[in-house]
Design a protein around this motif. Sequence first.
Motif, short mmCIF file in Angstrom:
data_model
loop_
_atom_site.label_atom_id
_atom_site.label_comp_id
_atom_site.label_asym_id
_atom_site.label_seq_id
_atom_site.Cartn_x
_atom_site.Cartn_y
_atom_site.Cartn_z
N ALA A 44 0.43 19.15 -28.80
CA ALA A 44 0.90 19.96 -27.67
C ALA A 44 2.06 20.83 -28.15
O ALA A 44 3.00 20.33 -28.77
N THR A 45 1.95 22.12 -27.87
CA THR A 45 3.01 23.09 -28.15
C THR A 45 3.30 23.84 -26.85
O THR A 45 2.63 23.62 -25.84
N LEU A 46 4.27 24.73 -26.90
CA LEU A 46 4.62 25.50 -25.72
C LEU A 46 4.31 26.97 -25.94
O LEU A 46 4.73 27.57 -26.93
N ARG A 47 3.57 27.54 -25.00
CA ARG A 47 3.25 28.97 -25.04
C ARG A 47 4.50 29.80 -24.73
O ARG A 47 5.50 29.27 -24.28
N ARG A 48 4.36 31.09 -24.92
CA ARG A 48 5.47 32.02 -24.66
C ARG A 48 5.99 31.88 -23.22
O ARG A 48 7.19 31.95 -22.97
N ASP A 49 5.09 31.64 -22.26
CA ASP A 49 5.51 31.52 -20.86
C ASP A 49 6.00 30.12 -20.49
O ASP A 49 6.32 29.84 -19.35
N GLY A 50 6.02 29.21 -21.47
CA GLY A 50 6.50 27.85 -21.24
C GLY A 50 5.43 26.85 -20.85
O GLY A 50 5.70 25.66 -20.76
N SER A 51 4.22 27.32 -20.62
CA SER A 51 3.14 26.40 -20.27
C SER A 51 2.64 25.69 -21.54
O SER A 51 2.80 26.20 -22.65
N PRO A 52 2.04 24.52 -21.39
CA PRO A 52 1.61 23.77 -22.57
C PRO A 52 0.31 24.33 -23.17
O PRO A 52 -0.53 24.88 -22.47
N LEU B 138 2.86 18.78 -40.13
CA LEU B 138 1.83 19.46 -39.36
C LEU B 138 1.46 20.72 -40.11
O LEU B 138 2.33 21.49 -40.52
N GLY B 139 0.17 20.93 -40.30
CA GLY B 139 -0.29 22.15 -40.95
C GLY B 139 -1.06 23.00 -39.96
O GLY B 139 -1.48 22.54 -38.90
N SER B 140 -1.24 24.27 -40.32
CA SER B 140 -1.95 25.17 -39.43
C SER B 140 -2.50 26.36 -40.20
O SER B 140 -1.91 26.79 -41.20
N MET B 141 -3.60 26.88 -39.70
CA MET B 141 -4.12 28.12 -40.26
C MET B 141 -3.10 29.23 -40.04
O MET B 141 -2.31 29.18 -39.10
N TRP B 142 -3.13 30.21 -40.92
CA TRP B 142 -2.19 31.31 -40.87
C TRP B 142 -2.27 32.04 -39.53
O TRP B 142 -3.34 32.42 -39.08
N ALA C 34 0.66 27.66 -34.48
CA ALA C 34 1.72 27.97 -35.43
C ALA C 34 2.71 28.97 -34.84
O ALA C 34 3.94 28.81 -34.98
N LEU C 35 2.20 29.97 -34.16
CA LEU C 35 3.09 30.94 -33.52
C LEU C 35 3.92 30.29 -32.42
O LEU C 35 5.11 30.59 -32.27
N ASP C 36 3.31 29.36 -31.67
CA ASP C 36 4.06 28.60 -30.68
C ASP C 36 5.22 27.86 -31.34
O ASP C 36 6.36 27.91 -30.87
N LEU C 37 4.92 27.13 -32.42
CA LEU C 37 5.94 26.32 -33.09
C LEU C 37 7.03 27.17 -33.73
O LEU C 37 8.19 26.75 -33.78
N ARG C 38 6.68 28.34 -34.20
CA ARG C 38 7.69 29.23 -34.77
C ARG C 38 8.64 29.74 -33.68
O ARG C 38 9.83 29.92 -33.93
#
Length: 156
Positions: free
Chosen positions: A31-39, A55-59, A64-68
């Motif tokens: 579970a990560t958080l989207r830009r709007d804060g939703s899961p 944790l690994g992720s495709m480029w 990955a963008l959520d986690l960054r």
Amino acid sequence: MPSWREVEAEVPEFAALARAFFDAHAHKTLATLRRDGSPRISGSEVDFAEGELWLGSMWRSLKALDLRRDPRFALHSGSAAPPNWTGDAKVAGRVEEVTDPELITAITGEGAPPGPSHLFRTHIVKLVVVCLGDPPDHIVIESWHAGRGVERRERR
């Protein structure tokens, strides 16, 4: 925030039980958080290496963008379907992205998919194991929180 190694050092039996649940299934749910804060829920594989949970992720994947953008995460081990269910584990915390190519190769190995990818080191805030009690007429919930140790509850 503690690394996996630090959790193992503080509560070795509990960490080993959680690790066994994580190792039991190749695919976990992240579970990560989207830009709007939703899961956002994503399938994920993890690595335990060099005392860390990775944790690994495709480029440039969405997770990955959520986690960054927001390093908070929760990870579920996956579990067997009843009546074979004996328990599962969950971990929550924050990540930091690792960009050192030598460290990425050391963690992912030479057999990693070609091309760029993301690798995140986790820092643990909470670790939870839910399993059948003995006798199996109740559920045992054990949780470790940074700075508080392990707490145990039973649900019947």
